[in-house]
Design an enzyme around this catalytic site. Structure first.
Site, short mmCIF file in Angstrom:
data_model
loop_
_atom_site.label_atom_id
_atom_site.label_comp_id
_atom_site.label_asym_id
_atom_site.label_seq_id
_atom_site.Cartn_x
_atom_site.Cartn_y
_atom_site.Cartn_z
N GLY A 1 -4.66 -3.75 -14.76
CA GLY A 1 -5.92 -3.11 -15.13
C GLY A 1 -6.96 -4.17 -15.43
N ASN B 1 -13.19 3.89 -6.52
CA ASN B 1 -12.79 4.14 -5.13
C ASN B 1 -12.22 5.53 -4.99
OD1 ASN B 1 -9.75 4.23 -4.22
ND2 ASN B 1 -9.85 2.94 -6.04
N ASN C 1 4.09 6.49 -7.38
CA ASN C 1 2.70 6.71 -7.80
C ASN C 1 2.54 8.17 -8.19
OD1 ASN C 1 -0.04 7.00 -8.07
ND2 ASN C 1 -0.47 6.82 -5.89
N GLY D 1 -8.12 7.78 -1.01
CA GLY D 1 -7.34 8.97 -0.70
C GLY D 1 -6.05 8.68 0.04
N LYS E 1 4.63 4.39 -11.84
CA LYS E 1 3.28 3.92 -12.22
C LYS E 1 2.52 5.06 -12.88
CE LYS E 1 -0.69 1.52 -10.11
NZ LYS E 1 -1.18 0.94 -8.83
N ASN F 1 -2.82 2.93 -13.68
CA ASN F 1 -3.53 3.24 -12.45
C ASN F 1 -5.03 3.34 -12.80
OD1 ASN F 1 -4.18 4.18 -9.82
ND2 ASN F 1 -2.16 5.11 -9.66
N CYS G 1 -2.21 8.93 -8.72
CA CYS G 1 -3.43 8.69 -7.98
C CYS G 1 -4.41 9.84 -8.13
CB CYS G 1 -3.12 8.45 -6.50
SG CYS G 1 -4.58 7.92 -5.63
N LYS H 1 0.81 -1.22 0.00
CA LYS H 1 0.00 0.00 0.00
C LYS H 1 0.85 1.27 0.00
CE LYS H 1 -3.92 2.27 1.67
NZ LYS H 1 -3.98 2.94 0.36
#
Lengths: 305, 258
Positions: free
Chosen positions: A244, A70, A128, A73, A166, A193, A131, A46
């Site tokens: 994905g 989702n 990341n 956050g 990513k 993502n 996001c 995570k």
């Protein structure tokens, strides 16, 4: 005959191409009742940020046709907590632990990456830059090539191991972003993502998510992901890790044919916590059935003539 | 207490339609379950229903441990639950279970259980469990109408049952919070367990707070996984955002930011 499932990702040898996507596998511990992490190529844990984040308000999830939205956050307890409390547990797993690094500023990414760099048993980070959930966060980095290069290059300076980036699919030209992060020093590209989406409750005339929009995942996004993996694989020389909407081994093979050297299982983990190890078995059966000695032969082997 | 979570195909022993919107599934497990506690839930896989992508969470309604059986009480709300309502004897249902925490064991014998709609589901198991602790609770159940009441005799085995209906066709007319049991100056209970719609649980929590009665509620937040990784089902508590599927579904109301 033994089928070789191992793949090489920027100098790391994964025992098989199946890994689990960040944000869908916790820190691995939650899955110990269901599987042995040692059966996976790697696990992506995570997202970690510099400081504690409470994440967004409830409701954070909306089921959609063939998928879900989702808006978690990036809820996490921050990098210090990760290094102190989580790392001692996950480092015992017999697989590669790859930490997803997120941030709102270049400085935050750098700060987190520097700390993770010190963790001996973490051979790679996944940056990341995409996001779509955090109002102040990732989105902008992953959608503008110059910013994607900047954040990658800044992390590259302090991070000495394998740097994965990513990508966000919420862009016009995915290959421009892919080239931009390679220019910044990325060793590996992971994509995609979640796709930015939205759900509405018609009866109440209100959005379902507290944040109105959120990230779409699941089989609904698979065709988009396949297309982007295909395009990026052709555009850059670094290995690609595809994800994905992968629900089964056939989906995984499709991504590998499109050019992915490894794949991540994400949303499928929620529905079948054993999906990832079933996919490993399914890939083995595919190699058996097609009499292919090594999975590496299939990477980008799509016949388009 | 930490339970080993199983992913298992259970066999449907019985699918009993209670009324237009509710049905009971009795399920047979092949393996002995370590332990099931009242308040825990399962995540059920809905097969061959294209519009149902995620599993559906259901409280454990009652258990028969020696025979490795338990029941789910399900309200038909959408495609997924409609699909499950068509299961036949002998069909398989894939579950991840047991999930979540449980109601605490009370330190008093003056216990009230309050349930509304499908929220009555975990209370039968809880009442059975309390009987084993030599506690016979008062059970207050709210329904829409006489036609929608079910299993009153079943609950009556384990406690004294009172009911309300929205239209007054059975029991007292109105919502459970309006029931005369809860209108006294001093209530007879030292512990309340509650499950139902959020608005109902909040009202009960307010009454409990007013009378300084300890109160536990079972939350039903929407979730994707059910075992702690998606972080979609959170509720704000005195320890920050906690997962309803792991730290819950049962919370003491003094810990919730209501």
């Amino acid at each position: 005959m033994m089928r070789d499932l191992s793949v090489d990702i920027a100098g790391l040898t994964f025992r098989n191409p199946v890994t689990t996507a960040s944000g869908t596998f916790g820190y691995g511990e939650e899955f110990l009742d269901f599987l042995d992490p040692g059966q996976l190529g790697a696990i992506f844990v995570k997202a970690v940020t510099a400081k504690n984040r409470d994440g967004n308000a409830y409701p954070r999830m909306a089921e959609t046709t063939g998928g879900m939205l989702n808006s978690v956050g990036l809820q996490n307890k921050g990098v210090d907590h990760f290094c102190r409390e989580i790392y001692p547990k996950v480092k015992k797993f017999d697989t590669y632990i790859i930490v997803n690094v997120s941030g709102s500023t270049v400085e935050e990414y750098v700060e987190v990456a520097e700390q993770i760099n010190e963790l001996e048993k973490v051979p790679a980070i996944e940056l990341n830059i995409s996001c779509p959930n955090v109002k102040l966060g990732g989105m902008a980095f992953g959608t503008v090539p110059a910013m994607a290069t900047e954040v990658t290059a800044a992390v590259r300076k302090v991070y000495k191991k394998v740097l994965m980036v990513k990508l966000s699919p919420n862009v016009t030209h995915i290959t421009d972003i892919a080239k931009a992060v390679v220019e910044g020093g990325a060793d590996v590209i992971t994509l995609i993502n979640t796709l930015l989406g939205m759900a509405i409750d018609a009866e109440r005339r209100r959005p379902v998510l507290s944040t109105i929009t959120g990230g779409l995942s699941g089989p609904a996004i698979k065709p988009v992901a396949l297309r982007m993996v295909w395009q990026v694989h052709k555009a850059v020389a670094v290995p690609v890790i595809g994800l994905g909407g992968i629900m089964n081994a056939t989906d995984a093979i499709e991504f590998i044919l499109a050019g992915a050297s490894a794949i991540q299982v994400g949303t499928a983990n929620f529905i079948d916590p054993q999906a990832s190890i079933k996919i490993v078995e399914g890939i083995r059966e595919y190699l058996e059935r097609h009499k292919i000695a090594s999975i590496k032969e299939l990477v980008g082997a799509l016949r388009t003539e | 207490m930490v339970f080993k979570k199983n992913v298992e195909d259970l066999t449907v022993i019985r699918n009993l339609r209670l009324n237009q919107r509710h049905f009971l599934l009795e399920l047979q497990s092949e393996q002995p379950f370590s332990l099931l506690l009242p308040g825990q839930f399962v995540q059920a896989l809905v097969k061959d229903s294209p519009s149902t992508f995620l599993r559906r969470p259901f409280s454990i309604h009652s258990v028969d441990i020696p025979n490795k059986r338990f029941r789910l009480l399900i309200q038909i709300k959408g495609q997924g639950t409609r699909h499950l309502s068509l299961l036949k004897e002998g069909d398989k249902l894939n579950l991840i279970y047991p999930l979540g925490n449980s109601f605490s064991i009370p330190t008093t014998k003056d216990v009230l259980l309050v349930g509304g709609g499908c929220g009555v589901a975990p209370l039968l198991f809880l009442a059975q469990f309390l009987n084993q602790q030599k506690i016979r609770p008062v059970i207050l159940l709210g329904f829409r109408s006489q036609e929608e009441t079910f299993e009153i005799e079943e609950y009556s085995k384990y406690g004294t049952v009172f009911i309300t209906t929205d239209d007054g066709t059975a029991g007292e007319k109105g919502l459970v919070v309006d029931h005369s049991l809860l209108q006294k100056e001093k209530l007879d209970f030292r512990k309340i367990y509650c499950c139902g719609p959020d608005a109902m649980m909040k009202s009960i929590a307010r009454i409990a707070r007013w009378h300084k009665i300890d109160c536990e509620v079972s939350l039903e937040n929407t979730m994707a996984c059910g075992f702690g990784v998606c972080l979609c089902c959170i509720t704000p508590t005195d320890k920050g955002n906690e997962r309803v599927c792991m730290e819950g579904p049962v919370f003491n109301t003094k810990r919730l930011k209501w």
